[in-house]
Design a protein around this motif. Structure first.
Motif, mmCIF file in Angstrom:
data_model
loop_
_atom_site.group_PDB
_atom_site.id
_atom_site.type_symbol
_atom_site.label_atom_id
_atom_site.label_comp_id
_atom_site.label_asym_id
_atom_site.label_seq_id
_atom_site.Cartn_x
_atom_site.Cartn_y
_atom_site.Cartn_z
ATOM 1 N N TYR A 198 0.860 -1.170 0.000
ATOM 2 C CA TYR A 198 0.000 0.000 0.000
ATOM 3 C C TYR A 198 0.905 1.231 0.000
ATOM 4 C CZ TYR A 198 -3.960 3.010 1.152
ATOM 5 O OH TYR A 198 -4.939 3.976 1.117
ATOM 6 N N VAL A 199 0.888 1.994 -1.118
ATOM 7 C CA VAL A 199 1.761 3.164 -1.249
ATOM 8 C C VAL A 199 0.906 4.391 -1.563
ATOM 9 C CG1 VAL A 199 3.735 1.787 -2.002
ATOM 10 C CG2 VAL A 199 2.157 2.733 -3.710
ATOM 11 N N PHE A 200 1.474 5.563 -1.274
ATOM 12 C CA PHE A 200 0.796 6.829 -1.542
ATOM 13 C C PHE A 200 1.443 7.498 -2.745
ATOM 14 C CE2 PHE A 200 0.117 5.972 2.930
ATOM 15 C CZ PHE A 200 -1.220 6.283 3.119
ATOM 16 N N ASP A 201 0.612 7.936 -3.673
ATOM 17 C CA ASP A 201 1.096 8.631 -4.859
ATOM 18 C C ASP A 201 1.531 10.042 -4.469
ATOM 19 O OD1 ASP A 201 1.660 9.214 -7.463
ATOM 20 O OD2 ASP A 201 -0.432 9.457 -8.089
ATOM 21 N N ARG A 202 2.631 10.508 -5.094
ATOM 22 C CA ARG A 202 3.144 11.845 -4.799
ATOM 23 C C ARG A 202 2.965 12.800 -5.990
ATOM 24 N NH1 ARG A 202 6.667 13.488 -1.420
ATOM 25 N NH2 ARG A 202 5.468 15.354 -1.894
ATOM 26 N N GLY A 203 1.898 12.600 -6.770
ATOM 27 C CA GLY A 203 1.622 13.504 -7.876
ATOM 28 C C GLY A 203 2.079 12.999 -9.218
ATOM 29 N N PHE A 204 2.621 11.787 -9.251
ATOM 30 C CA PHE A 204 3.076 11.231 -10.526
ATOM 31 C C PHE A 204 2.034 10.272 -11.101
ATOM 32 C CE2 PHE A 204 6.840 12.795 -8.523
ATOM 33 C CZ PHE A 204 7.575 13.348 -9.567
ATOM 34 N N GLY A 205 0.899 10.187 -10.465
ATOM 35 C CA GLY A 205 -0.230 9.412 -10.963
ATOM 36 C C GLY A 205 -1.479 10.264 -10.768
ATOM 37 N N ASP A 206 -2.624 9.636 -10.710
ATOM 38 C CA ASP A 206 -3.864 10.393 -10.528
ATOM 39 C C ASP A 206 -4.551 10.059 -9.207
ATOM 40 O OD1 ASP A 206 -4.615 7.821 -11.040
ATOM 41 O OD2 ASP A 206 -5.890 8.282 -12.774
#
Length: 292
Positions: A198-206
Motif C-alpha cells: 500500500y503506497v501513496f502517490d506523490r503527484g506522478f499518478g492520478d
C-alpha cells in the motif's frame, strides 16, 4: 471498708422492746412462708422445664467470661506484590536483541513504538541496500529494506495513529511514499486487501499528491491527500485510510473534499503535497537518508 457488709447505725429514737421483737418475728415468719410458696412453683408435676422462674438468675457479682484470644490480622505491606498491575499504557517494551544501529546510518529520536513509555530511535542507511529500522530504548533492533528504484534520497516520519495508537512509519521516496507498520517489534510493509504494498502517490499518478495524518474526533487518522488546481483556486480531497489494529493491512475509507477555491499558499494545499503525520514533515529536520 466493704460497703456491702457494714451495719448502719441505729437512729437514737429506736429502743429495743417487746413490740419490736414481735414485729421482727412476724416479718420473719411471713418471709419464710413466701419462700415456701415460691419453691413450690419452681417445678412442674410432669418434670418439664417450666417457665422463666425455673432457671436461676445470674449473680449480679459474677465476672464476665473472657473471649478467646484471636490472632491479629497481618498489617498490609507497603511494598507492591510481584503480581501488581502495571500502570495503564506502559509495557515491558521489545526484548533486547543483538546488534544495533548500523554504522553510518542517519538517526532521529521518535515516539515510543513498543509501549514502554520511552522514546525510541529510527534510522536509515544509504546506498543500494538502503534500509529503514528502529532501535528501541529497551535495546531491540528491527528493520526492513526500502525497495524502490527512486534515485531520490529517502526521508521518513514515525508516529502512532488510530484509536489503537498503531505505530507506523511513512518513508518518502519523492515519487511515492511507502507505509510500514512498526507493531510487534518488527518493521512490516503494509499491504492492501489484495496483498500488494500500500503506497501513496506523490503527484506522478492520478491518485494523490501527498499523505498526512488528520484529527478525526480527537484521534489521529492516516489519510491520502490530493490537491488539484481548478480555475483560479485549488481543491483538496482527503481519503481516510483504515488500518488493522497491527497496521499490516490498509484499506481506503471515507472520501471528503476539505477545501475548494483555496490559494496555492494555503496550509491545506501545501500539506496535501507533503508527507507528514501530525507536526512531523518528512525531510524537514527529521530523518533523512545519509549521502553515500
Amino acid at each position: 471498708m466493704n460497703a456491702s457488709t457494714s451495719t448502719p447505725a441505729r437512729p437514737a429514737s429506736l429502743r429495743p422492746g417487746t413490740a419490736a421483737r414481735r414485729r421482727s418475728l412476724s416479718l420473719t415468719a411471713a418471709l419464710a412462708a413466701a419462700g415456701l410458696l415460691l419453691a413450690g412453683c419452681g417445678s412442674d408435676d410432669d418434670g418439664g422445664g417450666g417457665g422463666a422462674t425455673s432457671a436461676p438468675a445470674p449473680s449480679a457479682t459474677s465476672e464476665p467470661t473472657s473471649p478467646e484470644p484471636t490472632t491479629p490480622a497481618p498489617e498490609p505491606s507497603a511494598e507492591p506484590s510481584a503480581t501488581s498491575t502495571p500502570e495503564p499504557g506502559v509495557g515491558a517494551g521489545c526484548p533486547a536483541t543483538d546488534g544495533g544501529i548500523p554504522e553510518g546510518a542517519a538517526t532521529s529520536e521518535v515516539v515510543d513504538v513498543d509501549g514502554d513509555g520511552r522514546a525510541d530511535t529510527a534510522w536509515i542507511t544509504g546506498g543500494a541496500d538502503r534500509t529503514f529500522g528502529i532501535t528501541t530504548a529497551s535495546g531491540a533492533t528491527f528493520s526492513a529494506p526500502i525497495e524502490s528504484a527512486s534515485p531520490i534520497g529517502a526521508s521518513a516520519v514515525v508516529n502512532t495513529v488510530g484509536a489503537d495508537l498503531t505505530p507506523i512509519a511513512l518513508v518518502d521516496l519523492g515519487r511515492q511514499a511507502q507505509l510500514f507498520s512498526l507493531d510487534g517489534c518488527a518493521v512490516t510493509q503494509t499491504v492492501d486487501d489484495g496483498g500488494q504494498p500500500y503506497v501513496f502517490d506523490r503527484g506522478f499518478g492520478d491518485q494523490g499528491t501527498g499523505v498526512g495524518c488528520t484529527d478525526v474526533d480527537g484521534v489521529l487518522h492516516l489519510a491520502g491527500l490530493l490537491a488539484t488546481e481548478e480555475g483560479d483556486g485549488w481543491t483538496v480531497t482527503r481519503t481516510l485510510v483504515d488500518l488493522t489494529p497491527s497496521g499490516d493491512v490498509a484499506t481506503n475509507g471515507a472520501v471528503d473534499v476539505v477545501a475548494e477555491d483555496a490559494a496555492a499558499t494555503d496550509a491545506v494545499v501545501t500539506t496535501a503535497q507533503e508527507v507528514s503525520c501530525g507536526d512531523l514533515v518528512a525531510g524537514d529536520g527529521g530523518l533523512v537518508e545519509p549521502e553515500s
